[in-house]
Design an enzyme around this catalytic site. Structure first.
Site, PDB file in Angstrom:
ATOM      1  N   CYS A 107      -4.437  -1.536  -2.026  1.00  9.59           N
ATOM      2  CA  CYS A 107      -4.630   0.402  -2.055  1.00  9.59           C
ATOM      3  C   CYS A 107      -5.375   0.295  -3.447  1.00  9.59           C
ATOM      4  O   CYS A 107      -5.222  -0.243  -4.763  1.00  9.59           O
ATOM      5  CB  CYS A 107      -3.120   0.624  -2.401  1.00  9.59           C
ATOM      6  SG  CYS A 107      -2.872   2.513  -2.865  1.00  9.59           S
ATOM      7  N   ASN A 108      -6.540   1.009  -3.818  1.00  5.28           N
ATOM      8  CA  ASN A 108      -7.671   1.154  -4.442  1.00  5.28           C
ATOM      9  C   ASN A 108      -6.417   2.170  -5.975  1.00  5.28           C
ATOM     10  O   ASN A 108      -6.551   1.919  -7.346  1.00  5.28           O
ATOM     11  CB  ASN A 108      -8.465   1.978  -4.239  1.00  5.28           C
ATOM     12  CG  ASN A 108      -9.044   0.659  -3.568  1.00  5.28           C
ATOM     13  OD1 ASN A 108     -10.462   0.694  -3.990  1.00  5.28           O
ATOM     14  ND2 ASN A 108      -9.178   0.651  -2.022  1.00  5.28           N
ATOM     15  N   CYS A 168     -10.952   3.483  -0.742  1.00  5.92           N
ATOM     16  CA  CYS A 168      -9.492   3.406  -0.292  1.00  5.92           C
ATOM     17  C   CYS A 168      -9.074   2.824   1.387  1.00  5.92           C
ATOM     18  O   CYS A 168      -9.889   3.226   1.625  1.00  5.92           O
ATOM     19  CB  CYS A 168      -9.421   5.489  -0.507  1.00  5.92           C
ATOM     20  SG  CYS A 168      -7.511   5.873   0.249  1.00  5.92           S
ATOM     21  N   THR A 169      -8.199   2.384   1.300  1.00  3.51           N
ATOM     22  CA  THR A 169      -7.831   1.275   1.991  1.00  3.51           C
ATOM     23  C   THR A 169      -7.693   2.282   3.534  1.00  3.51           C
ATOM     24  O   THR A 169      -7.891   1.522   4.777  1.00  3.51           O
ATOM     25  CB  THR A 169      -6.980   0.056   2.126  1.00  3.51           C
ATOM     26  OG1 THR A 169      -5.503   1.227   1.331  1.00  3.51           O
ATOM     27  CG2 THR A 169      -7.097  -1.152   1.095  1.00  3.51           C
ATOM     28  N   HIS A 170      -7.528   3.198   3.267  1.00  7.80           N
ATOM     29  CA  HIS A 170      -7.172   3.546   4.590  1.00  7.80           C
ATOM     30  C   HIS A 170      -8.435   4.714   5.177  1.00  7.80           C
ATOM     31  O   HIS A 170      -8.377   4.882   5.890  1.00  7.80           O
ATOM     32  CB  HIS A 170      -6.025   5.464   3.709  1.00  7.80           C
ATOM     33  CG  HIS A 170      -5.068   5.076   4.353  1.00  7.80           C
ATOM     34  ND1 HIS A 170      -4.409   4.606   3.092  1.00  7.80           N
ATOM     35  CD2 HIS A 170      -3.886   6.180   4.318  1.00  7.80           C
ATOM     36  CE1 HIS A 170      -2.960   5.132   2.583  1.00  7.80           C
ATOM     37  NE2 HIS A 170      -2.804   5.587   3.987  1.00  7.80           N
ATOM     38  N   GLU A 178      -2.658   8.772   7.983  1.00  8.25           N
ATOM     39  CA  GLU A 178      -1.331   8.679   7.600  1.00  8.25           C
ATOM     40  C   GLU A 178      -0.605   9.764   9.010  1.00  8.25           C
ATOM     41  O   GLU A 178       0.311   9.221   9.618  1.00  8.25           O
ATOM     42  CB  GLU A 178      -0.989   9.506   6.553  1.00  8.25           C
ATOM     43  CG  GLU A 178      -0.837   8.185   5.695  1.00  8.25           C
ATOM     44  CD  GLU A 178       0.015   7.054   5.741  1.00  8.25           C
ATOM     45  OE1 GLU A 178       1.193   7.512   6.126  1.00  8.25           O
ATOM     46  OE2 GLU A 178      -0.855   6.181   5.117  1.00  8.25           O
ATOM     47  N   ASP A 224       0.978  -1.367  -0.007  1.00  6.68           N
ATOM     48  CA  ASP A 224       0.222  -0.136  -0.220  1.00  6.68           C
ATOM     49  C   ASP A 224       1.064   1.012   0.056  1.00  6.68           C
ATOM     50  O   ASP A 224       2.117   0.686   0.335  1.00  6.68           O
ATOM     51  CB  ASP A 224      -0.857  -0.301   1.487  1.00  6.68           C
ATOM     52  CG  ASP A 224      -1.884   1.320   0.708  1.00  6.68           C
ATOM     53  OD1 ASP A 224      -2.626   1.410   0.612  1.00  6.68           O
ATOM     54  OD2 ASP A 224      -2.171   1.483   2.599  1.00  6.68           O
ATOM     55  N   SER A 225       0.033   2.875  -0.084  1.00  2.00           N
ATOM     56  CA  SER A 225       1.236   3.318  -0.302  1.00  2.00           C
ATOM     57  C   SER A 225       1.733   4.313   1.540  1.00  2.00           C
ATOM     58  O   SER A 225       2.316   5.129   1.515  1.00  2.00           O
ATOM     59  CB  SER A 225       0.136   4.530  -0.683  1.00  2.00           C
ATOM     60  OG  SER A 225      -0.955   4.983   0.146  1.00  2.00           O
ATOM     61  N   GLY A 264      -2.536   8.893  -3.970  1.00  2.40           N
ATOM     62  CA  GLY A 264      -3.445   9.819  -4.665  1.00  2.40           C
ATOM     63  C   GLY A 264      -3.810  10.608  -5.200  1.00  2.40           C
ATOM     64  O   GLY A 264      -4.545  10.725  -6.195  1.00  2.40           O
TER      65      GLY A 264
HETATM   66  N1  DGL Z   1      -4.503   3.595   0.443  1.00  4.06           N
HETATM   67  C1  DGL Z   1      -4.681   4.297  -1.048  1.00  4.06           C
HETATM   68  C2  DGL Z   1      -5.793   3.469  -1.486  1.00  4.06           C
HETATM   69  O1  DGL Z   1      -6.643   2.413  -1.335  1.00  4.06           O
HETATM   70  C3  DGL Z   1      -4.447   5.928  -0.899  1.00  4.06           C
HETATM   71  C4  DGL Z   1      -4.070   6.630  -0.595  1.00  4.06           C
HETATM   72  C5  DGL Z   1      -2.999   7.418  -1.229  1.00  4.06           C
HETATM   73  O2  DGL Z   1      -3.838   7.991  -1.697  1.00  4.06           O
HETATM   74  O3  DGL Z   1      -1.631   7.143  -1.299  1.00  4.06           O
HETATM   75  O4  DGL Z   1      -6.243   4.633  -2.662  1.00  4.06           O
END
Ligand code: DGL
Length: 278
Positions: free
Chosen positions: A73-74, A184-186, A152, A10-11, A43
């Site tokens: 990560c999407n 988004c996984t966050h 984050e 993931d990011s 993103g």
């Molecule tokens: N967790 C990431 C997702 O699912 C994105 C977060 C980012 O912008 O880095 O898209």
């Protein structure tokens, strides 16, 4: 049968929401988790940059030795899943398709909301997947770039987060959605605030659970399950960013203590650092 770990990328810390589900559903498996926190968020980045960084993470874990890769990560799934599937000799699983199928199962009024990063929303991949399954859906998309920063920065439980979530989601209030994809996984870390902002009648779809069900099927179909009978996951956490901040979010979210997190420097980060020092 294969006892190599499963790789999860993931990011940043967002993919921990997928790892948490993996720990629950796959108790015999081992995991390498790599978060590119130093370059998070992805993103708002250009697609080619996201592809480059995602491939770097995948290559890093391939060199360590993994039997399957989850792109948790999407944004990275939207940009790089097809490329990774072609490039790697192991199964690669993204988070967009499983989340879409779960939303279709849940909706009653056919009005589905999708929230995600700018990259994910601009890619149009969720509406594409949803419509490919069912063409009578009404889909409302919204990008929420502020959310990733809240997570984050470990501010996801604060009043500030609550206010931002309520404000950013306001445009969805008039859309009569009964299902919302957390694209988004966050975002699952902000679930309590998202649920309050939209009301308890809206079902939230967190793709982690669905993604791991897919992983389970693939492990079974390809006979890749681990034969370990330790019944306790071996987990290795890696980040390109700050160790303390990653560790504190990971320990709280995964409910684990004294976890070891290692710092990793990926290919082009080395290049970027040496340019800065010139
Ligand atoms: N967790 C990431 C997702 O699912 C994105 C977060 C980012 O912008 O880095 O898209």
């Amino acid at each position: 049968m294969n006892n190599l770990p499963i790789g999860i990328i993931d990011s940043g810390v967002g993919g921990l929401t997928v790892l948490k589900e993996a720990i629950k559903q796959l108790p015999q498996e081992s995991f390498y988790y790599l978060g590119d926190n130093a370059r998070c968020p992805y993103g708002n980045r250009d697609k080619n940059e996201v592809i480059k960084y995602t491939v770097e993470m995948a290559d890093y874990l391939m060199n360590k030795g993994i039997k399957l890769l989850i792109v948790a990560c999407n944004t990275a799934t939207a940009a790089a899943l097809d490329i990774l599937k072609k490039k790697l000799p192991i199964p690669v699983i993204g988070v967009i398709k499983p989340g879409s199928l779960a939303a279709i199962e849940k909706t009653k009024n056919k009005n589905i909301g999708v929230i995600g990063t700018k990259g994910t929303i601009d890619s149009g991949l969720y509406p594409f997947m949803l419509k490919a399954e069912r063409d009578d859906l009404n889909i409302s998309n919204l990008s929420c770039p502020e959310f990733v920063t809240l997570v984050e920065n470990n501010e996801y439980k604060t009043d500030k987060a609550k206010k931002i979530v309520t404000k950013v989601l306001a445009p969805l209030e008039s859309k009569n959605i009964d299902t919302l994809i957390l694209g988004c996984t966050h975002y699952p870390l902000l679930k309590p605030f998202i649920q309050v902002a939209l009301g308890s009648h809206v079902k939230l779809v967190d793709s982690g659970k669905e993604t791991i069900s897919d992983v389970k099927k693939v492990l079974d179909q390809m006979s890749l399950e681990s034969t370990s009978n330790l019944n306790q996951n071996q987990i290795k956490l890696l980040t390109t960013g700050n160790l303390d901040s990653f560790k504190s979010i990971a320990e709280e979210w995964l409910n684990l203590h004294d976890i070891n997190v290692e710092k990793v420097i990926l290919g082009s980060i080395k290049g970027e650092e040496s340019k800065e020092n010139e």
